[in-house]
Design a protein around this motif. Structure first.
Motif, mmCIF file in Angstrom:
data_model
loop_
_atom_site.group_PDB
_atom_site.id
_atom_site.type_symbol
_atom_site.label_atom_id
_atom_site.label_comp_id
_atom_site.label_asym_id
_atom_site.label_seq_id
_atom_site.Cartn_x
_atom_site.Cartn_y
_atom_site.Cartn_z
ATOM 1 N N ALA A 15 33.525 41.482 46.559
ATOM 2 C CA ALA A 15 33.825 42.566 45.634
ATOM 3 C C ALA A 15 34.428 43.765 46.338
ATOM 4 O O ALA A 15 35.096 44.582 45.727
ATOM 5 C CB ALA A 15 32.546 42.989 44.908
ATOM 6 N N LEU A 19 41.359 40.315 46.201
ATOM 7 C CA LEU A 19 41.358 38.862 46.233
ATOM 8 C C LEU A 19 42.575 38.356 46.983
ATOM 9 O O LEU A 19 43.710 38.643 46.596
ATOM 10 C CB LEU A 19 41.384 38.311 44.806
ATOM 11 C CG LEU A 19 41.360 36.797 44.669
ATOM 12 C CD1 LEU A 19 40.022 36.267 45.156
ATOM 13 C CD2 LEU A 19 41.603 36.405 43.234
ATOM 14 N N HIS A 397 33.803 33.415 43.651
ATOM 15 C CA HIS A 397 34.436 34.355 42.717
ATOM 16 C C HIS A 397 34.730 33.674 41.382
ATOM 17 O O HIS A 397 34.387 34.189 40.310
ATOM 18 C CB HIS A 397 35.722 34.882 43.359
ATOM 19 C CG HIS A 397 36.376 35.983 42.609
ATOM 20 N ND1 HIS A 397 37.435 36.698 43.120
ATOM 21 C CD2 HIS A 397 36.156 36.511 41.379
ATOM 22 C CE1 HIS A 397 37.819 37.612 42.251
ATOM 23 N NE2 HIS A 397 37.062 37.513 41.180
ATOM 24 N N HIS A 436 35.810 48.031 42.228
ATOM 25 C CA HIS A 436 36.390 46.751 42.639
ATOM 26 C C HIS A 436 37.374 46.254 41.575
ATOM 27 O O HIS A 436 37.151 45.228 40.934
ATOM 28 C CB HIS A 436 35.286 45.718 42.854
ATOM 29 C CG HIS A 436 34.155 46.196 43.709
ATOM 30 N ND1 HIS A 436 34.296 46.461 45.052
ATOM 31 C CD2 HIS A 436 32.863 46.493 43.405
ATOM 32 C CE1 HIS A 436 33.148 46.888 45.544
ATOM 33 N NE2 HIS A 436 32.261 46.917 44.566
ATOM 34 N N TRP A 439 38.852 42.598 41.585
ATOM 35 C CA TRP A 439 37.980 41.453 41.346
ATOM 36 C C TRP A 439 38.283 40.782 40.009
ATOM 37 O O TRP A 439 38.142 39.570 39.864
ATOM 38 C CB TRP A 439 36.513 41.913 41.373
ATOM 39 C CG TRP A 439 35.528 40.779 41.450
ATOM 40 C CD1 TRP A 439 35.029 40.201 42.563
ATOM 41 C CD2 TRP A 439 34.961 40.066 40.336
ATOM 42 N NE1 TRP A 439 34.175 39.185 42.235
ATOM 43 C CE2 TRP A 439 34.120 39.077 40.868
ATOM 44 C CE3 TRP A 439 35.074 40.180 38.956
ATOM 45 C CZ2 TRP A 439 33.392 38.206 40.072
ATOM 46 C CZ3 TRP A 439 34.352 39.305 38.168
ATOM 47 C CH2 TRP A 439 33.517 38.335 38.719
#
Length: 713
Positions: A15, A19, A397, A436, A439
């Motif tokens: 987080a 990504l 994730h 975040h 995310w």
């Protein structure tokens, strides 16, 4: 959820950073991104140099500072640690610097060609059309968009060249907001959206205008979202441009059309009903990563996307074999028969999506098998657990996101008067989207006549709606479980109301009543009030309730109903009901049913109240009619509610909808309406089982049969 403890360390690491994009030959480890190890022929005691990761292109910041760049996207580690803006000259990780230059050159050539075509058209068209086109260019219309519209039109210039984006939609029958909704405590009438469309709806200033000085502060640089309908926007996501759906489906080979379907899906459906993480799914399509994508999932997705795209004719008629939606769904079912034994994440996602497709088709009885399958496979995968055994961060994730997506979707059972099938919400909480944002995998929106990109802020919505549905989960448990709480106990009811108030007070600014504007933001508040009404009505219906409980339930339901109708009207006047939005069905059917019941009990001398209720009935039925052009379930509900109208109200409705659009498909109402959907919305006394859509359609068909047998005059 707070009692479950803190999330695993790897979740916090995930987080805390954007990504990364993973290709076919890399994987994520506990220490970072590495390559797949291979057997070594060196002696055990020999020093082994670690394999170096190849970076095709560094970001602009690292190139200027002449330092090593790790290539992590959307923000490399160096830029993240220094809090610098990180931009890459390449569109994706596998594109090297030379390929990026070549792509840019091609883009510039296309732009030059567009300008040349516009110039040639200006030379050959009439003076009037040339002046109109010139004015559009001056307003900042994108050349490619202008040329595309020109080629699709019979004439060089029409009003359709640029969508009308500055007007508001007009209420049918009565043009104003009903007086009964204009109460001092109705905070939605103090919102930026209300001020924009009601107080100064015709502001046409060069920068988009403003509704008032107070609204100006809220509008900021994102005034387009308040001044223009959502369906005028275009999804901007570079990953969609890179996917080739033809690699995943044998139905058609037109990647351009399928990308358009994907854009329509992400614009209209995904923010409300996400089944997978958008970025992980699209990157998997590009990389041929079958951990997060499959032909089954892609075909089911394209079948669902067909009802979102305005260019697909007869979108609601899923039973027509020649239709694109039918062909995608048939291919998905064929693949399902081959692959349903698999126990993996992508099969859970595909089963969930198939359940959603059948629900929209008005055949949720058949679609139940897919939801049960999804829940069964999720149980085998321990999808709602803490994922402690998952070492791959990308898989971790995807699993957390999908677990919440499945949990959120299955809560639809509450509106079918059923107990939840999942005992508890997922164990791993969702991260704060403010801290975040990467995310959640957001996308950008581009409105016509504007070069400003607007973030959709899907992450804030996903976390907020997941929190609301965790509360609705407990509402369903209290109301429909086999072991109900004592009827004379007020504590569980008050606890639910307390949690709802806390959830409401903690909404982020973008989701507050003052600032909501996107369709899914409006529906978030609509769902809050609809769930509250149904829960309160359940308490009213309990045999011999206490006086305080009855008074609390009545006042709460009345308050929530007024807010629900207010938001429904704001939705229409800004965005209309013409574009696909499947979750509007349940709200519109409730508003219509409640207004019909209220009209029956309104005294004859209260003409203003009766007119106000009729305007609500016409508006909500028009919405059901419009949505019925996309979704078969909604078209059936529209027909059933329409035929409950009194003759004079039926005559009013005829002025606002095309008449008898379903007549050729009338026999198919019974055959393709296998649904448990309860059409009790707005009525506290109705029996849910007797009002199931399947039973009502059979009664409707029987009534038509008896009328056909009756002698004609």
């Amino acid at each position: 959820m707070s009692g479950r403890g803190s999330p695993p360390n790897k979740y916090r690491r995930l987080a805390a950073k954007p990504l990364p994009i993973v290709n076919d030959i890399t994987f994520l480890t506990e220490t970072g991104t590495g390559t797949i190890p291979t057997p070594s022929s060196r002696p055990p005691d020999a020093a082994i140099r670690p394999m170096r990761k190849t970076i095709n292109v560094a970001c602009e910041s690292c190139r200027k500072r002449k330092i090593k760049c790790d290539g992590t996207r959307p923000r490399c580690s160096s830029c993240e640690s220094r809090e610098l803006m990180c931009q890459y000259p390449s569109a994706y990780r596998g594109e090297n610097f030379t390929a990026a230059l070549k792509r840019r050159c091609m883009e510039e050539n296309e732009k030059t060609t567009s300008f040349q075509e516009i110039f040639s058209t200006l030379q050959s068209c009439s003076d009037k059309d040339a002046m109109n086109m010139f004015n559009l260019v001056r307003q900042g219309v994108d050349p490619k968009y202008l040329l595309k519209q020109m080629k699709e039109c019979d004439f060089v210039f029409q009003l359709a060249v640029v969508p009308e984006t500055r007007r508001r939609y007009q209420f049918p029958y009565l043009p104003t907001m009903p007086i009964r909704l204009q109460t001092p405590d109705n905070q939605y009438l103090k919102s930026v959206l209300y001020e924009t469309v009601f107080l100064r709806p015709d502001d046409e200033s060069s920068d988009g205008g403003s509704a008032s000085s107070s609204a100006d502060t809220q509008l900021g640089r994102h005034h387009n979202v308040y001044m223009r309908p959502y369906h005028a926007a275009e999804v901007i996501d570079p990953l969609i441009d890179l996917v080739k759906p033809s690699k995943w489906t044998a139905v058609i080979a037109d990647d351009r059309l399928m990308r358009a379907l994907l854009r329509a899906y992400f614009l209209h459906e995904y923010p409300t009903f996400p089944v997978f993480h958008k970025d992980i799914f699209l990157q998997a399509m590009i990389n041929n990563d079958k951990r997060f994508c499959s032909s089954l999932l892609v075909n089911a997705l394209l079948a669902e996307a067909c009802h979102c795209h305005m260019g697909i004719p007869n979108r609601e008629q899923f039973w027509v074999p020649q239709s694109l939606r039918y062909r995608f769904l048939a291919e998905a079912i064929r693949l399902w028969e081959l692959e349903n034994i698999r126990v993996d994440l992508v099969t859970v996602q595909a089963a969930t999506l198939l359940n959603l497709v059948y629900s929209h088709n008005g055949m949720d009885k058949i679609g139940e098998v897919y939801l049960n399958h999804a829940l069964q496979k999720a149980q085998q995968l321990d999808l709602f657990g803490d994922h402690a055994t998952i070492d791959n961060e990308r898989m971790f994730h995807a699993r957390v996101f999908s677990a919440w997506a499945l949990f959120d979707w299955h809560i639809q059972s509450y509106y079918y008067y059923r107990a939840p099938l999942i005992p508890d919400p997922p164990a791993v909480p969702l991260p704060d989207p403010e801290r975040h944002p990467f995310w959640y995998g957001d996308f950008m929106l581009k409105y016509p006549l504007s070069s400003t990109l607007v973030p959709a802020q899907c992450g804030q919505h996903f976390k907020a709606v997941s929190g609301l549905r965790a509360i609705i989960h407990d509402m369903a448990t209290i109301g429909y479980s086999q072991t109900p709480y004592p009827e004379d106990s007020l504590e569980p009811v008050l606890a639910i109301f307390s949690r709802l108030e806390k959830w409401f007070s903690e909404l982020p600014d973008a989701l507050s009543p003052q600032n909501i504007v996107f369709p899914w933001q409006l529906k978030l508040h609509m769902e809050l009030y609809l769930a509250t009404i149904l829960f309160s009505s359940k308490q009213i219906g309990i045999s011999e309730p206490s006086t305080i409980k009855k008074e609390t339930a009545y006042s709460t339901a009345s308050h929530a109903a007024a807010r629900l109708e207010t938001i429904t009207r704001l939705y229409y006047i800004r965005h209309s009901f013409e574009y696909s939005d499947s979750f509007l069905t349940i709200h519109l059917s409730f508003v219509a049913g409640a207004a019909m019941d209220a009209l029956k009990t309104t005294p004859a001398h209260e003409t203003s109240t009766a007119r106000s209720l009729r305007s609500t009935i016409i508006l909500s039925l028009k919405g059901l009619y419009d949505q019925g052009q996309h979704i078969h379930l909604t078209s059936v509900i529209y027909r059933l509610l329409r035929d409950r109208l009194e003759p004079k109200d039926l005559e009013l409705l005829q002025n606002h909808v095309d008449w008898d659009p379903l007549t050729p498909e009338e026999p198919l109402l019974v055959q393709y309406a296998q649904s448990h959907y309860p059409l009790t919305m707005g009525s506290k006394e109705a029996d849910p089982d007797g009002a199931r859509l399947e039973n009502l359609v059979k009664q409707y068909d029987q009534l038509g049969f008896e009328e056909d047998k009756s002698p004609r005059p």
